[in-house]
Design a protein around this motif. Structure first.
Motif, PDB file in Angstrom:
ATOM      1  N   UNK A  77     -34.425  -3.026 -43.188  1.00 35.45           N
ATOM      2  CA  UNK A  77     -34.727  -4.134 -44.096  1.00 35.45           C
ATOM      3  C   UNK A  77     -35.500  -5.253 -43.406  1.00 35.45           C
ATOM      4  N   UNK A  78     -34.992  -5.707 -42.271  1.00 33.38           N
ATOM      5  CA  UNK A  78     -35.615  -6.849 -41.595  1.00 33.38           C
ATOM      6  C   UNK A  78     -36.602  -6.430 -40.510  1.00 33.38           C
ATOM      7  N   UNK A  79     -36.278  -5.335 -39.807  1.00 31.46           N
ATOM      8  CA  UNK A  79     -37.187  -4.869 -38.759  1.00 31.46           C
ATOM      9  C   UNK A  79     -38.521  -4.421 -39.321  1.00 31.46           C
ATOM     10  N   UNK A  80     -38.456  -3.579 -40.355  1.00 26.37           N
ATOM     11  CA  UNK A  80     -39.699  -3.113 -40.970  1.00 26.37           C
ATOM     12  C   UNK A  80     -40.432  -4.244 -41.683  1.00 26.37           C
ATOM     13  N   UNK A  81     -39.672  -5.206 -42.227  1.00 26.72           N
ATOM     14  CA  UNK A  81     -40.309  -6.339 -42.907  1.00 26.72           C
ATOM     15  C   UNK A  81     -41.159  -7.150 -41.940  1.00 26.72           C
ATOM     16  N   UNK A  82     -40.708  -7.256 -40.692  1.00 21.55           N
ATOM     17  CA  UNK A  82     -41.479  -7.998 -39.691  1.00 21.55           C
ATOM     18  C   UNK A  82     -42.792  -7.303 -39.355  1.00 21.55           C
ATOM     19  N   UNK A  83     -42.869  -5.991 -39.676  1.00 18.61           N
ATOM     20  CA  UNK A  83     -44.107  -5.248 -39.451  1.00 18.61           C
ATOM     21  C   UNK A  83     -44.916  -5.099 -40.732  1.00 18.61           C
ATOM     22  N   UNK A  84     -44.481  -5.812 -41.799  1.00 15.04           N
ATOM     23  CA  UNK A  84     -45.232  -5.803 -43.042  1.00 15.04           C
ATOM     24  C   UNK A  84     -44.754  -4.816 -44.076  1.00 15.04           C
ATOM     25  N   UNK A  85     -43.701  -4.052 -43.762  1.00 11.38           N
ATOM     26  CA  UNK A  85     -43.162  -3.077 -44.721  1.00 11.38           C
ATOM     27  C   UNK A  85     -41.946  -3.702 -45.391  1.00 11.38           C
TER      28      UNK A  85
END
Length: 227
Positions: A77-85
Motif C-alpha cells: 500500500x505505502x511502499x508501492x505508492x511511493x513509487x507511483x503505484x
C-alpha cells in the motif's frame, strides 16, 4: 474508584460494527478464494519437474512465511505508492492477505499432493486420462480432501488476521472498533464486544467450511472423518 461499565455506549454504534463485520467478511471471502487458487497453482509448480518454477515458488513461500503480514501490507500500500503505484486501501489489503495465505496454502496443499501414491497417477495414465484430468481428479482433488481440515483452520486464521489491515487504513471490524473507542473512551467494553463478534465469526466460517466439505467431499462424512 469503581469502574462503571457502560456497554450501551458501545452498542449504540452498532451500524459501524455491522459495517466492519461486512468488510471483514468481504476481504476474507475474496482472499480465501484467491488464496486457494494461488496456493493450488503454486503447490503444483513446487511439486513439478520444472526446476526454475520450483525455485521461484520456493523463494515466494519463504519470503512470505518469514516476514510479518503487516510489513507485506505496508509494502503493497505505502511502499508501492511511493513509487507511483497507488491502489485503494481495501484492494491493497486484500492482495496482501491473498499473497500471505497463498504461501501457507501452498505448503499445506503440497503436503497433500506428496501424499498421493505414484501408483494412482500411473493408473490414471493407463486409463488414458490427460495430464489435466489426472491432475484435477487424481492429484489435486484427493490432496485437498486430505488436507481440508488444515485448510479450514488456516482460513479461519485468515479471518482473524484481517484485523491487522486496520493498521493500513482499512475500516474492517477492528478498525471500526478503534473509531468507536476514540469516540466513547470505552476501551474495555468495545474490545469485549468485538472479541465476542470474532468468536461468532470464527464459528460461522468453520460452519461454512464444514458445509462446503460435506458437498465437495461426501466420502469423508460417510467414513466418519472429521472436517
Amino acid at each position: 474508584m469503581a469502574y462503571q461499565f457502560d456497554f450501551q455506549a458501545v452498542l449504540e454504534h452498532w451500524p459501524l460494527l455491522l459495517q466492519g463485520v461486512l468488510v471483514t467478511l468481504q476481504i476474507t471471502a475474496v482472499s480465501t478464494v484467491l488464496g486457494i487458487i494461488l496456493g493450488s497453482i503454486c503447490a503444483g509448480l513446487r511439486t513439478s519437474h520444472v526446476r526454475w518454477a520450483r525455485a521461484v515458488v520456493t523463494v515466494y513461500v519463504e519470503i512470505i512465511r518469514n516476514t510479518p503480514l503487516l510489513i507485506q501490507a505496508y509494502f503493497l500500500i505505502f511502499g508501492l505508492a511511493s513509487m507511483g503505484v497507488r491502489m485503494p486501501f481495501i484492494l491493497g489489503a486484500t492482495i496482501a492477505l491473498t499473497v500471505n495465505v497463498g504461501a501457507y496454502t501452498t505448503e499445506i496443499v503440497r503436503a497433500g499432493i506428496q501424499s498421493i501414491k505414484r501408483g494412482q497417477i500411473e493408473a490414471a495414465e493407463c486409463l488414458g486420462l490427460s495430464r489435466f484430468q489426472t491432475y484435477l481428479h487424481v492429484i489435486i482433488r484427493p490432496a485437498l480432501e486430505r488436507v481440508y481440515p488444515a485448510l479450514t483452520s488456516q482460513y479461519v486464521l485468515l479471518m482473524l488476521f484481517s484485523s491487522i489491515v486496520s493498521a493500513v487504513g482499512v475500516d474492517e471490524l477492528f478498525g471500526m472498533a478503534n473509531r468507536i473507542q476514540s469516540a466513547t473512551f470505552r476501551n474495555f467494553e468495545i474490545f469485549v464486544v468485538i472479541g465476542v463478534i470474532y468468536v461468532l465469526l470464527a464459528a460461522l466460517v468453520r460452519l461454512f467450511f464444514w458445509g462446503l466439505g460435506q458437498l465437495m467431499f461426501p466420502r469423508r462424512s460417510k467414513l466418519g472423518t472429521p472436517l
